[in-house]
Design a protein around this motif. Structure first.
Motif, PDB file in Angstrom:
ATOM      1  N   HIS A   8     -70.013   2.298 -65.499  1.00 19.34           N
ATOM      2  CA  HIS A   8     -69.547   1.551 -64.325  1.00 19.34           C
ATOM      3  C   HIS A   8     -70.735   0.798 -63.754  1.00 19.34           C
ATOM      4  O   HIS A   8     -71.850   1.322 -63.704  1.00 19.34           O
ATOM      5  CB  HIS A   8     -68.960   2.508 -63.282  1.00 19.34           C
ATOM      6  CG  HIS A   8     -68.481   1.848 -62.028  1.00 19.34           C
ATOM      7  ND1 HIS A   8     -69.309   1.592 -60.959  1.00 19.34           N
ATOM      8  CD2 HIS A   8     -67.245   1.408 -61.668  1.00 19.34           C
ATOM      9  CE1 HIS A   8     -68.626   1.016 -59.986  1.00 19.34           C
ATOM     10  NE2 HIS A   8     -67.336   0.901 -60.403  1.00 19.34           N
ATOM     11  N   SER A  10     -72.038  -1.927 -60.471  1.00 17.18           N
ATOM     12  CA  SER A  10     -71.749  -2.556 -59.185  1.00 17.18           C
ATOM     13  C   SER A  10     -73.018  -3.245 -58.723  1.00 17.18           C
ATOM     14  O   SER A  10     -74.086  -3.095 -59.340  1.00 17.18           O
ATOM     15  CB  SER A  10     -71.289  -1.523 -58.162  1.00 17.18           C
ATOM     16  OG  SER A  10     -72.299  -0.566 -57.962  1.00 17.18           O
ATOM     17  N   GLU A  19     -68.288  -6.250 -56.186  1.00 15.99           N
ATOM     18  CA  GLU A  19     -67.196  -5.340 -56.501  1.00 15.99           C
ATOM     19  C   GLU A  19     -67.489  -4.626 -57.811  1.00 15.99           C
ATOM     20  O   GLU A  19     -67.804  -5.247 -58.821  1.00 15.99           O
ATOM     21  CB  GLU A  19     -65.880  -6.111 -56.597  1.00 15.99           C
ATOM     22  CG  GLU A  19     -64.659  -5.225 -56.736  1.00 15.99           C
ATOM     23  CD  GLU A  19     -64.347  -4.476 -55.454  1.00 15.99           C
ATOM     24  OE1 GLU A  19     -63.703  -3.417 -55.542  1.00 15.99           O
ATOM     25  OE2 GLU A  19     -64.747  -4.930 -54.364  1.00 15.99           O
ATOM     26  N   GLY A  20     -67.419  -3.265 -57.826  1.00 19.09           N
ATOM     27  CA  GLY A  20     -67.723  -2.516 -59.031  1.00 19.09           C
ATOM     28  C   GLY A  20     -66.611  -2.626 -60.064  1.00 19.09           C
ATOM     29  O   GLY A  20     -65.458  -2.899 -59.745  1.00 19.09           O
ATOM     30  N   ARG A  21     -66.987  -2.363 -61.293  1.00 22.58           N
ATOM     31  CA  ARG A  21     -65.997  -2.379 -62.369  1.00 22.58           C
ATOM     32  C   ARG A  21     -66.457  -1.441 -63.462  1.00 22.58           C
ATOM     33  O   ARG A  21     -67.659  -1.189 -63.628  1.00 22.58           O
ATOM     34  CB  ARG A  21     -65.801  -3.783 -62.911  1.00 22.58           C
ATOM     35  CG  ARG A  21     -66.999  -4.336 -63.663  1.00 22.58           C
ATOM     36  CD  ARG A  21     -66.741  -5.780 -64.089  1.00 22.58           C
ATOM     37  NE  ARG A  21     -67.782  -6.270 -64.970  1.00 22.58           N
ATOM     38  CZ  ARG A  21     -68.956  -6.746 -64.569  1.00 22.58           C
ATOM     39  NH1 ARG A  21     -69.249  -6.760 -63.277  1.00 22.58           N
ATOM     40  NH2 ARG A  21     -69.841  -7.190 -65.452  1.00 22.58           N
ATOM     41  N   GLU A  38     -64.273   6.085 -58.981  1.00 19.68           N
ATOM     42  CA  GLU A  38     -65.010   4.934 -58.454  1.00 19.68           C
ATOM     43  C   GLU A  38     -65.700   5.210 -57.122  1.00 19.68           C
ATOM     44  O   GLU A  38     -66.857   4.838 -56.941  1.00 19.68           O
ATOM     45  CB  GLU A  38     -64.066   3.735 -58.340  1.00 19.68           C
ATOM     46  CG  GLU A  38     -64.826   2.448 -58.029  1.00 19.68           C
ATOM     47  CD  GLU A  38     -64.002   1.210 -58.335  1.00 19.68           C
ATOM     48  OE1 GLU A  38     -64.611   0.124 -58.423  1.00 19.68           O
ATOM     49  OE2 GLU A  38     -62.778   1.315 -58.488  1.00 19.68           O
ATOM     50  N   ALA A  42     -70.087   4.894 -55.909  1.00 20.05           N
ATOM     51  CA  ALA A  42     -70.563   3.893 -54.950  1.00 20.05           C
ATOM     52  C   ALA A  42     -72.012   4.177 -54.579  1.00 20.05           C
ATOM     53  O   ALA A  42     -72.421   5.320 -54.386  1.00 20.05           O
ATOM     54  CB  ALA A  42     -69.673   3.901 -53.711  1.00 20.05           C
ATOM     55  N   ARG A  92     -78.558  -4.292 -59.823  1.00 23.75           N
ATOM     56  CA  ARG A  92     -77.248  -3.726 -60.084  1.00 23.75           C
ATOM     57  C   ARG A  92     -77.376  -2.207 -60.160  1.00 23.75           C
ATOM     58  O   ARG A  92     -78.457  -1.676 -60.365  1.00 23.75           O
ATOM     59  CB  ARG A  92     -76.666  -4.283 -61.386  1.00 23.75           C
ATOM     60  CG  ARG A  92     -76.296  -5.760 -61.285  1.00 23.75           C
ATOM     61  CD  ARG A  92     -75.575  -6.219 -62.528  1.00 23.75           C
ATOM     62  NE  ARG A  92     -75.178  -7.617 -62.422  1.00 23.75           N
ATOM     63  CZ  ARG A  92     -74.059  -8.045 -61.843  1.00 23.75           C
ATOM     64  NH1 ARG A  92     -73.239  -7.153 -61.315  1.00 23.75           N
ATOM     65  NH2 ARG A  92     -73.766  -9.330 -61.778  1.00 23.75           N
TER      66      ARG A  92
END
Length: 899
Positions: A8, A10, A19-21, A38, A42, A92
């Motif tokens: 993941h 972000s 926005e994370g993915r 998710e 964070a 990131r």
């Protein structure tokens, strides 16, 4: 099996594509799980982090190593780390996580925290979705990776260790504790992971697996994990959220934790001996009991505090079979080390129980140090609650050595005169230790028992009532009972008191707190003042001690053991208690209610037997004090003629500080000869009964007369004058008193000051009634009138106004003439008599004469003239006419006005 991995990414808030993915998701990870994962991934940069950090600054940013349990019971272990991004997002945050299905252990049966040092955590998503090495499956074998460097870290965090481990232990309980996560504040997130490593080693495996965590977050208040790490700048916010916060990068904590297991674990870590945790888990007991860990720590030479040593001794005492001979010897050696100087009473108590468990199970050389330590503490430390060793523990060279050291100290203290202030438990302990060591104390026992007996009463009263008694400073219902050990102490210090008031509070007849006389039934300053005459109302005898089942004093078990062990001590102490019982029988009775002394042997002990009988007799017989007196007296087993002091003991138990009624005093007087009452000192109670009787109790006068004849030498001073005044009342009413009785009443009243009000009322009434009698001697009347005594004349005035006197005045002309003569004589003697005589003429005699017929009035006038003179007859005629004319004149005036 291969575990599914998740990647993941972000960006920092405010950057493009913030926005994370998820960039890679392994097989079996559902969309629902991804939605749950998710928020865990964070990441928020610390305050002041540069927008475009250098490589060094990027490496210094905190990493979030997370272990969480998901809603379906599966788990996730992952790491979120800052990484170099593109030009639009210079920084990131890449998360690499491993999903662990339900029921699947970590590879190698590892704990989650052991993966935080894995070199296979990725900072980029694998190209084309290719799989990287499993960060969990690639861990090297054994515990070395997680423990590496933890010893040094534990030492550096020594002041915080116990408190943090205590909170982490609570956080690992099966049900997550309320109040949010435990917050660990460290400057580096790696140090938070080291804290978790310390906990993983110290806690049982199942507890460590329940400890979900993250090593870095900016939002501790909203975290569902059990442990979170934050930077120092977020500590204040965590506190405001009401979380349990440990600022491990600040000043050491001031307050120590009360968690004994955590304190023991902290000492183990500071001693760099983490292998002891696993060793302790091999011993029986609760996993978080301090005992097993403290035992292995002491056996390994780790220094512990007093509470931890007490826990080790208590655990070993309950499970002596759990330790082999080697470990038992090591534990005994550690507990008895001469270098320890902070032992507490609870530690000695635990060691005493350990000795009791090992005695007979282990060889004597193993337990001898424990026995020596216990008796040394008993003698030098003053611990009166210790469980002492058996006597055979001191047979042989070890016993002789300790006796040679402690024996002189014991004898010196027992011989000292400080025994009166020495606690009972201390004296009992010294006597028991002396016997254990085979010392000869026979010559000391009489003095020791004499000092110990009143101390028993004093401490029993103190423990039972406190400084102001169970129901206030005057005890139940405002009454001050006899449970005063001071009197017993006086008895132990010297011979019985002579004239005075043995067994009563203060000296009989002494003035009360405000200068008023302490009349019978009116205790001195230490008692509650009762109304005069209350001795005539029998009060319900109260059982010795408080209602209900009285609790035994703290020293009782040791005292009973002493008396059971040593016959000579029992004989001496029971004899001393029996000797002081007559001085304060109520206190002795209360003591015997709480401590069942064994006095069923050959000793007579009449006073102790009476005191033991009293509570049950009072409960059975209630207010019948006569029956109570007989029953308690029979319990003595001796006649008052043989042992007069049983009278004092029985009287003290039945009446306590109260005075008997006159009838009860007569019972007391007839129970024995005057010589017996004289020896017992109970004559003072009889005097109290006479002086405290109500003013209308005529039996008190006869009792006073008999007491003056029976105790002419004992009754002196104020009391003698007061009793003589009562006896004079008897003569005034029933016989011919010796001449001069009018002056004698005043003289005795002055000698008896401060006089009981009811005695004064009785005497003045008797005098007034005698002076109002027609046959009174003129010389006595003249002496009375000439005295102009305000109180006496007031009593005369009251007697003249009574209905019997008024009736005689109305029906007996000779008596009316006599009163007229007396009340008109001596007009200038003094203001008190002049005023009273004038009032009696107008308010008593005139109404009586007015109610007479003319013939009776003429007879009064004739009698006045015959017994006096013609002038006095004229005076009566004028006195009577002046009132008649006054009435006639008022009638004429009234008629004129009406016309």
């Amino acid at each position: 099996m291969s575990l599914a991995q998740v990647h993941h990414i972000s960006a920092a808030a405010g950057d493009e594509s913030a926005e994370g993915r998820f960039t890679a998701v392994g097989r079996g990870v559902t969309a629902a799980l991804l939605a749950e994962l998710e928020p865990l991934f964070a990441y928020v940069l610390p305050d002041g982090a540069p927008h475009r950090p250098t490589d060094a600054e990027l490496r210094s940013l905190p990493q979030a190593f997370t272990y969480a349990v998901l809603s379906d019971g599966s788990r996730v272990v992952g790491r979120t780390a800052p990484a170099r991004g593109e030009s639009s997002a210079p920084v990131r945050f890449h998360t690499h996580a491993v999903h662990i299905p339900v029921g699947v252990p970590l590879p190698g049966d590892r704990l989650p925290v052991e993966a935080w040092r894995s070199p296979h955590w990725a900072t980029v998503t694998p190209a084309g979705g290719a799989s990287l090495s499993d960060p969990l499956g690639a861990l090297p074998p054994g515990p070395a990776p997680v423990r590496e460097g933890l010893d040094d870290f534990a030492v550096s965090r020594g002041p915080w260790l116990a408190a943090v481990l205590s909170d982490l232990r609570r956080a690992s309980e099966e049900a997550a504790p309320a109040g949010g996560p435990v917050v660990l504040v460290e400057r580096r997130s790696a140090d938070v992971a080291r804290w978790l490593g310390l906990a993983a080693v110290a806690l049982p495996r199942e507890s460590a697996e329940r400890l979900t965590f993250t090593t870095y977050t900016r939002r501790p208040g909203s975290s569902a994990l059990r442990v979170v790490g934050v930077a120092p700048e977020d500590a204040a916010a965590a506190r405001e959220a009401g979380l349990r916060v440990h600022v491990c990068a600040d000043r050491p904590p001031v307050e120590a934790t009360g968690d004994v297991w955590a304190r023991t674990a902290a000492r183990v870590w500071r001693s760099r001996a983490p292998e002891l945790f696993q060793e302790a888990r091999g011993l029986p007991g609760d996993p978080f009991a301090a005992g097993p860990l403290a035992v292995v720590a002491l056996c390994a030479g780790v220094g512990l505090g007093s509470e931890e040593r007490a826990a080790a001794a208590a655990w070993a005492a309950e499970r002596p079979y759990a330790l082999d001979a080697k470990r038992t010897g090591q534990l005994v050696e550690a507990l008895t080390s001469p270098g320890i100087d902070d032992r507490t009473g609870s530690e000695f108590d635990a060691v005493g129980r350990l000795f009791g468990a090992l005695d007979g199970r282990c060889p004597a050389p193993v337990t001898a140090p424990l026995a020596a330590m216990l008796v040394t503490e008993a003698v030098r430390g003053g611990n009166g609650s210790l469980e002492l060793p058996r006597r055979d523990a001191f047979v042989g060279p070890e016993g002789e050595a300790i006796a040679g050291v402690l024996g002189p100290e014991i004898l010196t203290e027992l011989e000292s005169g400080a025994g009166g202030s020495r606690p009972v438990a201390r004296t009992v302990q010294l006597l028991r230790v002396a016997r254990l060591l085979g010392m000869n104390t026979r010559d000391l026992l009489p003095d020791v028992a004499t000092r110990l007996a009143p101390a028993l009463l004093r401490e029993t009263e103190a423990e039972t009532e406190g400084p102001e008694g169970p129901e206030g400073p005057e005890g139940p219902e405002g009454y001050a009972g006899p449970g005063r050990p001071e009197a017993a102490a006086e008895a132990a210090a010297g011979p019985l008191r002579g004239a005075g008031t043995p067994g009563l509070t203060g000296s009989r007849g002494a003035p009360g707190p405000s200068g008023t006389p302490r009349t019978p039934g009116t205790p001195g300053p230490s008692g509650a003042v009762r109304a005069p005459g209350s001795a005539g109302t029998p009060a319900a005898p109260r059982p010795s001690g408080t209602a209900g089942s009285p609790a035994a004093p703290a020293f009782a078990p040791a005292l009973l053991e002493l008396l059971d062990e040593q016959f000579d001590v029992r004989t001496a102490l029971l004899g001393a208690l029996d000797r002081i019982a007559p001085e304060d029988p109520g206190a002795v009775a209360r003591f015997l209610e709480r401590v069942a002394l064994p006095f069923t042997g050959t000793q007579a002990l009449p006073h102790l037997r009476m005191c033991a009988e009293a509570p049950g007799a009072m409960t059975t017989l209630g207010r019948d004090r006569t029956a109570l007196w007989h029953r308690i007296l029979r319990a003595a087993g001796l006649s008052p003629f043989t042992e007069p002091l049983v009278l004092r003991t029985a009287a003290g138990l039945v009446w306590e500080d109260r005075a008997p009624t006159v009838e009860e005093a007569r019972l007391l007087l007839e129970a024995a000869t005057s010589d017996a009452h004289r020896a017992a000192g109970t004559w003072s109670r009889l005097a109290d009964a006479a002086l405290g009787a109500p003013a209308d109790a005529e039996e008190a006068e006869a009792l006073a007369h008999d007491l003056l004849r029976a105790f002419p030498q004992e009754i002196q001073g104020r009391e003698r004058a007061a009793l003589q005044l009562l006896a004079l009342c008897r003569d005034l009413r029933t016989g011919a008193p010796e001449p001069g009785w009018a002056d004698r009443v005043r003289t005795l009243r002055d000698r008896a000051a401060p006089l009981e009000p009811q005695v004064q009322e009785r005497a003045f009434t008797a005098l007034a009634e005698r002076l109002l009698a027609p046959d009174r001697p003129g010389a006595e009347l003249y002496a009375f009138v000439r005295s102009d005594d305000t109180d006496l004349i007031a009593a005369y005035d009251r007697a003249a106004r009574t209905e019997p006197t008024r009736a005689r005045l109305r029906t007996q002309p000779a008596y009316a003439a006599d009163c007229f003569t007396v009340w008109t004589a001596h007009p200038h003697v003094g203001p008190a008599w002049t005023t009273t005589a004038a009032a009696l003429l107008e308010e008593v005699l005139r109404p009586a004469v007015r109610s007479m017929s003319a013939e009776l009035v003429a007879e009064v006038e004739e009698t006045v003239g015959r017994t006096g003179s013609s002038g006095r007859a004229n005076a009566f005629r004028d006195w009577n006419r002046s009132r008649t004319l006054g009435r006639l004149g008022r009638r004429i005036v009234g008629r004129v006005r009406r016309g």
